[in-house]
Design an enzyme around this catalytic site. Structure first.
Site, PDB file in Angstrom:
ATOM      1  N   HIS A  18      25.421  38.980  53.335  1.00  0.00           N
ATOM      2  CA  HIS A  18      27.096  39.083  53.407  1.00  0.00           C
ATOM      3  C   HIS A  18      27.174  39.911  54.793  1.00  0.00           C
ATOM      4  CE1 HIS A  18      31.232  39.911  52.600  1.00  0.00           C
ATOM      5  NE2 HIS A  18      31.040  38.959  51.579  1.00  0.00           N
TER       6      HIS A  18
ATOM      7  N   ARG B 285      31.768  45.975  46.758  1.00  0.00           N
ATOM      8  CA  ARG B 285      32.324  47.304  47.211  1.00  0.00           C
ATOM      9  C   ARG B 285      31.735  48.409  46.350  1.00  0.00           C
ATOM     10  NH1 ARG B 285      36.619  48.584  50.713  1.00  0.00           N
ATOM     11  NH2 ARG B 285      36.891  46.516  51.206  1.00  0.00           N
TER      12      ARG B 285
ATOM     13  N   GLU C 191      39.171  44.529  42.738  1.00  0.00           N
ATOM     14  CA  GLU C 191      39.698  43.217  42.107  1.00  0.00           C
ATOM     15  C   GLU C 191      40.125  43.195  40.825  1.00  0.00           C
ATOM     16  OE1 GLU C 191      36.725  43.768  43.678  1.00  0.00           O
ATOM     17  OE2 GLU C 191      36.629  42.391  45.259  1.00  0.00           O
TER      18      GLU C 191
ATOM     19  N   HIS D 225      27.150  42.182  47.389  1.00  0.00           N
ATOM     20  CA  HIS D 225      28.446  42.414  48.294  1.00  0.00           C
ATOM     21  C   HIS D 225      29.374  43.263  48.075  1.00  0.00           C
ATOM     22  CE1 HIS D 225      30.228  39.207  46.438  1.00  0.00           C
ATOM     23  NE2 HIS D 225      31.282  39.425  46.983  1.00  0.00           N
TER      24      HIS D 225
ATOM     25  N   GLU E 238      42.496  30.995  37.840  1.00  0.00           N
ATOM     26  CA  GLU E 238      41.329  31.864  37.503  1.00  0.00           C
ATOM     27  C   GLU E 238      42.232  33.275  36.875  1.00  0.00           C
ATOM     28  OE1 GLU E 238      37.420  32.365  39.825  1.00  0.00           O
ATOM     29  OE2 GLU E 238      38.441  34.571  39.741  1.00  0.00           O
TER      30      GLU E 238
ATOM     31  N   ASP F  92      41.119  37.107  42.489  1.00  0.00           N
ATOM     32  CA  ASP F  92      41.652  38.724  42.614  1.00  0.00           C
ATOM     33  C   ASP F  92      41.211  39.525  43.691  1.00  0.00           C
ATOM     34  OD1 ASP F  92      38.848  38.511  42.911  1.00  0.00           O
ATOM     35  OD2 ASP F  92      37.995  38.746  40.908  1.00  0.00           O
TER      36      ASP F  92
END
Ligand code: UDP
Length: 383
Positions: free
Chosen positions: A246, A215, A136, A213, A122, A100
């Site tokens: 990250h 967004r 995503e 991590h 996936e 994604d």
């Protein structure tokens, strides 16, 4: 006779760490039969490199799209432009993308512009909220529109695709190849000296392993989550916090501000896959907003508090391994304290049959490509 199959060329496109981990077993399978062209956009170059070395993946085309403070717009635009040239030169018969990310979307779109069929590994994950995870959730919805072949990890993922009108004969339930990757590593875990000495130093402590991590958590939510975790560990002396940070500056800067110099808080560079799996296995509790971690936890029998308000992986919750915190730091605080004082859930989490796969997804994907996509069964029968 495999003559017809081996003439086919498959282009595999990825750009981030989880895509590479999940595609590595697939690439190794593909290479036993097909001409396989491996393309990396290097959306996250520094996180990707160690995975490629570890899984022995050779990249044929390295697009170097990564820039400082990159945005999805920029990654998408740069990837599309560079992929156009590579696809024109390579003329693949099929393009495979995974998951994604913005690379996934641009890889699928670039294939579509060239009228080349796209297979999506996936496929069918849905959170139901286009802004979470961002970007995503929208990426995966758009890729489902573009793709011709959909490799779903679970029956639930297949149902999501069918509900959106994807024809049933185009959807294949294969499992998620992350379980293939994980199983191959669990057979030969050999942690580095650095991780072994960390384990020694934290012997007898309850280890809380953190990854964050996403967004949509950047900014105040992430700051408050880190403060809650810092205070939780400071309050209970038999706890420690281990956080492979990250590389995104938005995560690194906040982490330095809130967590550096704290007792029993270990801030690490991103870890190689084997070390990270070893730490997951050695932890008392995992707190994470990662998708991959939710998929790995059932095989490791480790409890995960999911630092998000939705999950597109309800199977981990149904398996009893994960609980959704929601977007609220207050809720995180309450869940940490509750599960610290009464450990019933944490102690009850045991290794279970992984709902995301059985370790044979990449083999299934290869077989589907041979038998259904390139129909070599028919070619073989008539040859
Ligand atoms: N992982 C790793 N090293 C780390 C942290 C995570 O190898 O320091 C692995 C983890 O086991 C999982 C994957 O990276 O397989 C998850 O990647 P990430 O959290 O970046 O992305 P997401 O899964 O959220 O898409």
């Amino acid at each position: 006779m495999d003559f017809i199959d081996s003439q086919k060329k498959i282009m595999v496109i990825f750009g981030t760490r989880p895509e590479a981990i999940k595609l590595a077993p697939v690439i190794h399978e593909l290479k036993t039969v097909f001409k396989t062209v491996v393309v990396s956009t290097s959306q996250h170059l520094d996180l990707l490199k160690p995975v490629l070395n570890l899984f022995e993946i050779e990249v044929d085309h390295e697009l170097k799209v990564m820039t400082k403070n990159q945005t999805p717009h920029r990654v998408c635009a740069r990837s599309l432009e560079k992929l156009d040239k590579i696809i024109t030169a390579e003329k693949p018969d099929l393009i495979l993308v995974q998951g994604d990310t913005t690379t996934t979307l641009s890889g699928a779109l670039a294939g579509f512009y060239h009228r080349i069929p796209v297979g999506h590994i996936e496929a069918g994950l849905r959170s139901g909220n286009i802004y979470s995870p961002f970007p995503e959730e929208m990426n995966r919805q758009l890729v489902s529109k573009i793709a011709t072949y959909h490799f779903a990890a679970t029956k639930g993922n297949r149902d999501n695709l069918l509900a959106e009108g994807i024809p049933t004969e185009r959807v294949f339930v294969t499992g998620n190849p992350i379980v293939d990757a994980l199983k191959s590593f669990l057979e030969k875990l050999s942690p580095s000296e650095k991780i072994l000495s960390l384990i020694k130093e934290t012997e007898g402590k309850k280890r809380v392993l953190l990854t964050t991590h996403r967004r949509e958590s950047f900014g105040e939510t992430m700051r408050q989550n880190l403060i809650v975790l810092r205070d939780f560990v400071a309050k209970h002396k038999n706890l420690c916090l281990i956080f492979p940070v990250h590389l995104n500056p938005k995560v690194k800067d906040l982490t330095c501000e809130v967590l550096s110099g704290q007792e029993r808080v270990y801030l690490l560079e991103p870890l190689n896959y084997g070390d990270f799996i070893f730490l997951m296995k050695s932890s008392w509790l995992i707190v994470s907003d990662s998708g991959g971690v939710q998929e790995e936890a059932p095989s490791l029998g480790k409890p995960v508090l999911i630092l998000r308000d939705t999950t597109e992986r309800p199977e981990a919750i149904q398996a009893g391994v994960a609980k959704l915190v929601g977007g609220s730091p207050q809720k995180l605080k309450q869940m940490l304290e509750t599960n610290y004082s009464v450990e019933t859930w944490i102690k009850s989490v045991k290794e279970v049959a992984n709902p995301f796969g059985d370790g044979r997804a990449s083999k299934r994907i290869l077989k589907i490509l041979l038998d259904e996509v390139f129909q070599s069964k028919k070619s073989r029968a008539s040859s």
